[in-house]
Design an enzyme around this catalytic site. Structure first.
Site, PDB file in Angstrom:
ATOM      1  N   HIS A 306       0.853  -1.185   0.000  1.00 30.66           N
ATOM      2  CA  HIS A 306       0.000   0.000   0.000  1.00 30.66           C
ATOM      3  C   HIS A 306       0.884   1.227   0.000  1.00 30.66           C
ATOM      4  O   HIS A 306       1.923   1.236   0.650  1.00 30.66           O
ATOM      5  CB  HIS A 306      -0.908  -0.005   1.242  1.00 30.66           C
ATOM      6  N   ASP A 363      -8.018  -5.087  -0.106  1.00 29.70           N
ATOM      7  CA  ASP A 363      -8.525  -5.883  -1.225  1.00 29.70           C
ATOM      8  C   ASP A 363      -8.265  -7.370  -1.061  1.00 29.70           C
ATOM      9  O   ASP A 363      -8.853  -8.183  -1.763  1.00 29.70           O
ATOM     10  CB  ASP A 363      -7.867  -5.415  -2.530  1.00 29.70           C
TER      11      ASP A 363
HETATM   12  N1  ACO Z   1       4.158  -7.798  -4.862  1.00 28.79           N
HETATM   13  C1  ACO Z   1       5.514  -7.846  -5.053  1.00 28.79           C
HETATM   14  N2  ACO Z   1       6.328  -6.770  -4.898  1.00 28.79           N
HETATM   15  C2  ACO Z   1       5.751  -5.612  -4.546  1.00 28.79           C
HETATM   16  C3  ACO Z   1       4.368  -5.494  -4.340  1.00 28.79           C
HETATM   17  C4  ACO Z   1       3.564  -6.648  -4.501  1.00 28.79           C
HETATM   18  N3  ACO Z   1       2.243  -6.595  -4.302  1.00 28.79           N
HETATM   19  N4  ACO Z   1       4.054  -4.218  -4.015  1.00 28.79           N
HETATM   20  C5  ACO Z   1       5.222  -3.557  -4.019  1.00 28.79           C
HETATM   21  N5  ACO Z   1       6.263  -4.389  -4.334  1.00 28.79           N
HETATM   22  C6  ACO Z   1       7.687  -4.055  -4.362  1.00 28.79           C
HETATM   23  C7  ACO Z   1       8.036  -3.254  -5.600  1.00 28.79           C
HETATM   24  O1  ACO Z   1       8.410  -4.099  -6.683  1.00 28.79           O
HETATM   25  C8  ACO Z   1       9.175  -2.406  -5.102  1.00 28.79           C
HETATM   26  O2  ACO Z   1      10.319  -3.226  -4.998  1.00 28.79           O
HETATM   27  P1  ACO Z   1      11.789  -2.595  -5.244  1.00 28.79           P
HETATM   28  O3  ACO Z   1      11.962  -1.605  -4.135  1.00 28.79           O
HETATM   29  O4  ACO Z   1      12.683  -3.763  -5.185  1.00 28.79           O
HETATM   30  O5  ACO Z   1      11.741  -1.945  -6.599  1.00 28.79           O
HETATM   31  C9  ACO Z   1       8.770  -2.085  -3.644  1.00 28.79           C
HETATM   32  O6  ACO Z   1       7.932  -3.200  -3.257  1.00 28.79           O
HETATM   33  C10 ACO Z   1       7.992  -0.785  -3.510  1.00 28.79           C
HETATM   34  O7  ACO Z   1       6.864  -0.824  -4.401  1.00 28.79           O
HETATM   35  P2  ACO Z   1       6.204   0.437  -5.087  1.00 28.79           P
HETATM   36  O8  ACO Z   1       5.432   0.000  -6.279  1.00 28.79           O
HETATM   37  O9  ACO Z   1       7.247   1.488  -5.271  1.00 28.79           O
HETATM   38  O10 ACO Z   1       5.232   0.911  -3.933  1.00 28.79           O
HETATM   39  P3  ACO Z   1       4.049   1.933  -4.101  1.00 28.79           P
HETATM   40  O11 ACO Z   1       3.819   2.488  -2.741  1.00 28.79           O
HETATM   41  O12 ACO Z   1       4.309   2.882  -5.205  1.00 28.79           O
HETATM   42  O13 ACO Z   1       2.851   1.011  -4.596  1.00 28.79           O
HETATM   43  C11 ACO Z   1       0.998  -0.424  -4.617  1.00 28.79           C
HETATM   44  C12 ACO Z   1       1.825   0.587  -3.799  1.00 28.79           C
HETATM   45  C13 ACO Z   1       0.643   0.156  -5.985  1.00 28.79           C
HETATM   46  C14 ACO Z   1      -0.305  -0.695  -3.855  1.00 28.79           C
HETATM   47  C15 ACO Z   1       1.822  -1.720  -4.779  1.00 28.79           C
HETATM   48  O14 ACO Z   1       2.167  -2.235  -3.514  1.00 28.79           O
HETATM   49  C16 ACO Z   1       1.073  -2.772  -5.602  1.00 28.79           C
HETATM   50  O15 ACO Z   1       1.158  -2.749  -6.831  1.00 28.79           O
HETATM   51  N6  ACO Z   1       0.360  -3.717  -4.921  1.00 28.79           N
HETATM   52  C17 ACO Z   1      -0.428  -4.685  -5.626  1.00 28.79           C
HETATM   53  C18 ACO Z   1      -1.720  -4.050  -6.126  1.00 28.79           C
HETATM   54  C19 ACO Z   1      -2.708  -3.798  -5.021  1.00 28.79           C
HETATM   55  O16 ACO Z   1      -2.947  -4.632  -4.170  1.00 28.79           O
HETATM   56  N7  ACO Z   1      -3.329  -2.598  -5.047  1.00 28.79           N
HETATM   57  C20 ACO Z   1      -4.346  -2.193  -4.070  1.00 28.79           C
HETATM   58  C21 ACO Z   1      -3.878  -1.027  -3.270  1.00 28.79           C
HETATM   59  S1  ACO Z   1      -5.039  -0.690  -1.997  1.00 28.79           S
HETATM   60  C22 ACO Z   1      -6.252   0.194  -2.738  1.00 28.79           C
HETATM   61  O17 ACO Z   1      -6.104   0.872  -3.709  1.00 28.79           O
HETATM   62  C23 ACO Z   1      -7.558   0.099  -2.101  1.00 28.79           C
END
Ligand code: ACO
Length: 429
Positions: A306, A363
């Site tokens: 998140h 979610d």
């Molecule tokens: N699975 C695997 N790796 C992940 C995940 C995941 N679900 N989420 C983040 N990471 C990793 C990224 O690859 C990144 O790794 P790195 O530092 O080695 O490059 C690190 O964790 C940081 O991730 P970001 O994408 O920079 O984090 P951000 O805060 O921008 O994104 C997000 C948050 C979009 C929710 C992300 O965690 C994601 O894509 N999760 C899956 C989708 C999801 O569940 N979305 C619902 C969000 S809640 C809502 O909207 C109600």
């Protein structure tokens, strides 16, 4: 404690005041940065940008805290009531009994759509994504209710808000009925908000759907846990559209579009698809987690991570409990829930997820609950929209009531080509 920040640019010192929020959050007020220095800030994704001051919802992502108008989210678990929470968010206090009864009466009175709106549903193909229909039909409400374009006072706004909260549920149900080729079921004034929605979704002209109390409570909880989350992507969209003084319906229709994406509201669909893919493909949860860590695989563990919560999402914890209770009361055996539990167990122990502070988000379990109740996967994000609507409305109104509100208009850092001459088409290579 500092009450000013000093910025040194090209050898010159500038001071900016520091604003403090109720919970001690501190923000550097840079409203006149460009005017004074000629510089702008660069913050793609707005992770460090406070776009407004708001009194609606407080989140402390580091400590897993979420409060609506100051009330900890956990306190809504015992007797979940979405309508009450909608009032709280929009009007700033828990409703008195008289306020609650009168708001419920407004919701009942507004539940029907103008009869000619039904023809719009017919124009969509059966396979149309319900989120596209929802957004289009909320926008279409503007055509049927021009009396809400200029909201004169709170009483006028209250009727518009009740109308939207009530009608969105009818629109959602009709979108579903259209997609499965079944007759529209009119709202029943004798039913409360959630049972009435399930009635419009699942009743037949010859057979009334009965809503079990455990289902009513679970869906009330799902909706209220989604009701607001401060300046998330869709709420910021609603505020941005509303900042141009676009009407409430147009602004919320834009919110639906923003919510549609898989990185936002669409994630609950993506979670179910992921669980199904693991189940159908007989992939072991261990292997799937392994793929999610592999940067070349493009796989992410959906429902994990998140932007704000870098600790457990409190909503996920509450939904995990409810999913357990609901499935055992209804006697539903769902292999996808077992896979979800296993994924959670593995990921919470895995250094990749621990180091990056990736925990289950709202979610992760909401899809399991909706599936147990019989809501089809393509309606999950629609339910999220119904849930989020009070938050959008509250933010739209808060902004409209804020003296001196400006149209939202960020700047950019231009990195395109310098001045280039136009070349007539016949001389282009
Ligand atoms: N699975 C695997 N790796 C992940 C995940 C995941 N679900 N989420 C983040 N990471 C990793 C990224 O690859 C990144 O790794 P790195 O530092 O080695 O490059 C690190 O964790 C940081 O991730 P970001 O994408 O920079 O984090 P951000 O805060 O921008 O994104 C997000 C948050 C979009 C929710 C992300 O965690 C994601 O894509 N999760 C899956 C989708 C999801 O569940 N979305 C619902 C969000 S809640 C809502 O909207 C109600």
């Amino acid at each position: 404690m500092l009450n000013e920040a000093t910025l040194i640019l090209d050898g010159q010192e500038y001071r900016f005041s520091i604003r403090e929020g109720t919970e001690g959050e501190r923000a550097i007020d840079i409203q006149d940065l460009r005017a004074r220095t000629g510089y702008v800030t660069l913050d793609p994704g707005y992770g460090n940008t406070g776009s407004c001051q708001s009194a609606i919802t407080f989140i402390d992502g580091e400590n897993g805290i979420l409060r609506y108008r100051g009330i900890p989210i956990e306190q809504f678990e015992q007797a979940p009531n979405f309508v009450e929470v909608a009032w709280l968010l929009i009007f700033g206090h828990l409703p008195s009994d008289a306020e609650y009864q009168s708001f419920s009466a407004d919701l009942t009175a507004c539940a029907n759509l103008d009869e000619s709106m039904k023809h719009h549903f017919e124009g969509f193909p059966r396979s149309a994504p319900p989120m596209a229909i929802l957004s289009a039909m909320i926008n279409a409400l503007s055509c049927f209710h021009p009396e809400f374009f200029d909201l004169e006072d709170q009483a006028h706004f209250r009727i518009a808000a009740a109308g939207l909260i009530s009608k969105v549920r009818t629109i959602a149900a009709y979108a579903y009925r259209h997609s499965i080729g079944q007759p529209y079921i009119y709202p029943d004034p004798a039913l409360r908000y959630v049972p009435n929605f399930l009635h419009m979704l699942f009743s037949q002209p010859y057979a009334e759907h009965f809503c079990e109390p455990v289902v009513r409570d679970a869906i009330n909880l799902v909706l209220l846990l989604h009701a607001d989350h401060e300046q998330n992507c869709s709420t910021s969209t609603v505020r941005m559209v509303g900042s141009s003084q676009a009407n409430l319906f147009a602004s919320c229709a834009a919110g639906v579009c923003a919510l549609w994406g898989p990185l936002h509201g669409g994630a609950n669909v993506a979670v179910l698809e992921m669980l199904d893919q693991i189940y159908q493909g007989q992939i072991s949860p261990e292997d799937y987690v392994h793929m999610a860590k592999d940067k070349d695989s493009k796989v992410r563990l959906m429902g994990f991570g998140h932007r704000v919560y870098k600790n457990f999402d409190p909503r996920a914890r509450m939904l995990a409990n409810v999913a357990e209770r609901l499935l055992s009361t209804l006697g539903v055996k769902d292999p996808l829930l077992d896979i979800a539990r296993k994924l959670e167990e593995i990921a919470l122990e895995d250094p990749y997820f621990v180091e990056r502070k990736l925990y289950p988000n709202v979610d992760f379990y909401s899809g399991i609950i909706m599936r147990a109740v019989g809501i089809p996967t393509n309606m999950f994000t629609v339910l999220f929209s119904i849930g989020r609507l009070p938050g959008w409305i509250a933010h739209w109104w808060e902004q409209a009531q804020t003296r001196g509100s400006k149209i939202a208009r960020p700047r950019q850092l231009y990195v395109g080509s310098g001045v280039t001459d136009h070349v007539p088409r016949d001389q282009r290579s």
